[in-house]
Enzyme design. Structure first.
Site, PDB file in Angstrom:
ATOM      1  N   SER A  97     -41.167 -33.133 -29.216  1.00 16.14           N
ATOM      2  CA  SER A  97     -41.261 -31.710 -28.894  1.00 16.14           C
ATOM      3  C   SER A  97     -42.632 -31.163 -29.301  1.00 16.14           C
ATOM      4  O   SER A  97     -43.651 -31.632 -28.807  1.00 16.14           O
ATOM      5  CB  SER A  97     -40.105 -30.948 -29.557  1.00 16.14           C
ATOM      6  OG  SER A  97     -39.962 -29.665 -28.996  1.00 16.14           O
ATOM      7  N   ASP A 222     -32.253 -31.317 -20.469  1.00 14.34           N
ATOM      8  CA  ASP A 222     -33.068 -30.547 -21.417  1.00 14.34           C
ATOM      9  C   ASP A 222     -33.410 -29.176 -20.836  1.00 14.34           C
ATOM     10  O   ASP A 222     -34.023 -29.078 -19.768  1.00 14.34           O
ATOM     11  CB  ASP A 222     -34.361 -31.316 -21.716  1.00 14.34           C
ATOM     12  CG  ASP A 222     -35.123 -30.786 -22.912  1.00 14.34           C
ATOM     13  OD1 ASP A 222     -34.859 -29.644 -23.335  1.00 14.34           O
ATOM     14  OD2 ASP A 222     -36.003 -31.512 -23.418  1.00 14.34           O
ATOM     15  N   HIS A 250     -32.341 -31.748 -25.088  1.00 16.84           N
ATOM     16  CA  HIS A 250     -33.609 -31.807 -25.813  1.00 16.84           C
ATOM     17  C   HIS A 250     -33.578 -32.867 -26.912  1.00 16.84           C
ATOM     18  O   HIS A 250     -34.577 -33.539 -27.162  1.00 16.84           O
ATOM     19  CB  HIS A 250     -33.907 -30.432 -26.406  1.00 16.84           C
ATOM     20  CG  HIS A 250     -35.296 -30.288 -26.929  1.00 16.84           C
ATOM     21  ND1 HIS A 250     -36.417 -30.632 -26.189  1.00 16.84           N
ATOM     22  CD2 HIS A 250     -35.767 -29.836 -28.133  1.00 16.84           C
ATOM     23  CE1 HIS A 250     -37.507 -30.398 -26.904  1.00 16.84           C
ATOM     24  NE2 HIS A 250     -37.134 -29.934 -28.082  1.00 16.84           N
TER      25      HIS A 250
END
Length: 270
Positions: A97, A222, A250
């Site tokens: 991320s 996601d 995610h």
């Protein structure tokens, strides 16, 4: 655990349980977590004889939480200072991320110093939010909502992140609570200031700086890092391979844990 001082004096928590491992993998966590998110990759890699270096980004976990420095250039420099302190010469760099975006900035700012492979996991790059000339990613207003919640009710933000935003597959409440606790361990300063970086940083030039074999992992479900971003990464990074896990959101590193770990280890061992 030990600490490495960055260039501005910030003490960064570093974990290096097997310094004699056969290959080195450096794992960078995402917002608003800590090195603990990689528990189920670290054990696997250590059991395979690798050296696994994890860290807490500034303001997270056991690292110092200074008032400033939560922009990608500085956090990439933090990684570089750790790499130099540990004298790492050839390693695999992995980021999740926001950690993926910072890993890409490291490749740009430091010409990929020491990196012979790159792994991006649901990377919030090249731009997490939409901007002029880049109509992908989330609307800027979505980031503003997270920043506002972090500034007014961070416990609720951490709960929502762990229980609603991170996973697609059904997981136990204790596991989600654990991720909530990890998020709560971050400083309020870091949670807010690095959310500004997530909203504002433009990393399109960073993709052009990657010249090593790269694995890109994405969850088909996601809603935090949209598929257009991972498609952009795959398109712009030569010699990259895209892994899409169809039942993951995610938290692709845990939603389909066995499958992710299989692909992850496969790429590392090639």
């Amino acid at each position: 655990m030990f600490h490495v001082k960055s260039n501005d004096g910030t003490k960064l928590a570093v974990y290096d349980p097997n310094p004699q491992g056969k290959w080195t993998i450096v794992l960078i966590h995402g917002w608003p977590l800590s090195h603990k998110m990689y528990e189920y990759q670290e054990e696997l890699l250590l059991n395979c004889g690798f050296r696994v270096v994890t860290m807490d980004l500034r303001g997270y976990g056991n690292s110092d939480a200074p008032r400033c420095g939560y922009y990608y250039d500085q956090m990439a420099r933090d990684i570089y200072n750790i790499v130099k302190a540990l004298r790492l010469k050839s390693f695999i760099l992995c980021g999740f991320s926001m950690g993926g975006a910072i890993a890409l900035r490291y490749m740009n700012c430091f010409q990929g110093y020491g990196v012979h492979k790159l792994i991006l996991i649901a990377a919030a790059a090249p731009s997490w939010t939409q901007r002029e000339g880049f109509p992908y990613g989330l609307p800027r207003e979505k980031a503003d909502e997270l920043i506002c919640q972090a500034a007014t009710d961070r416990p609720q933000l951490c709960h929502n992140f762990a229980h609603e935003m991170l996973f697609a597959s059904p997981h136990s409440e204790p596991l989600k609570n654990w991720f909530e606790d990890i998020a709560l361990s971050a400083s309020g300063i870091a949670t807010i200031q690095s959310a500004y970086a997530l909203r504002d940083e433009d990393g399109r030039e960073d993709l052009k700086a990657v010249h090593v074999p790269t694995a890109i992992f994405a969850g088909a479900k996601d809603q935090v890092v949209l598929k257009e971003l991972t498609e952009c990464q795959h398109r712009e990074i030569a010699n990259s391979r895209l892994y899409i896990l169809k039942n993951s959101a995610h938290g692709v590193f845990y939603d389909e844990l066995d499958r992710f770990n299989e692909y992850f280890l496969e790429f590392i061992n090639e």
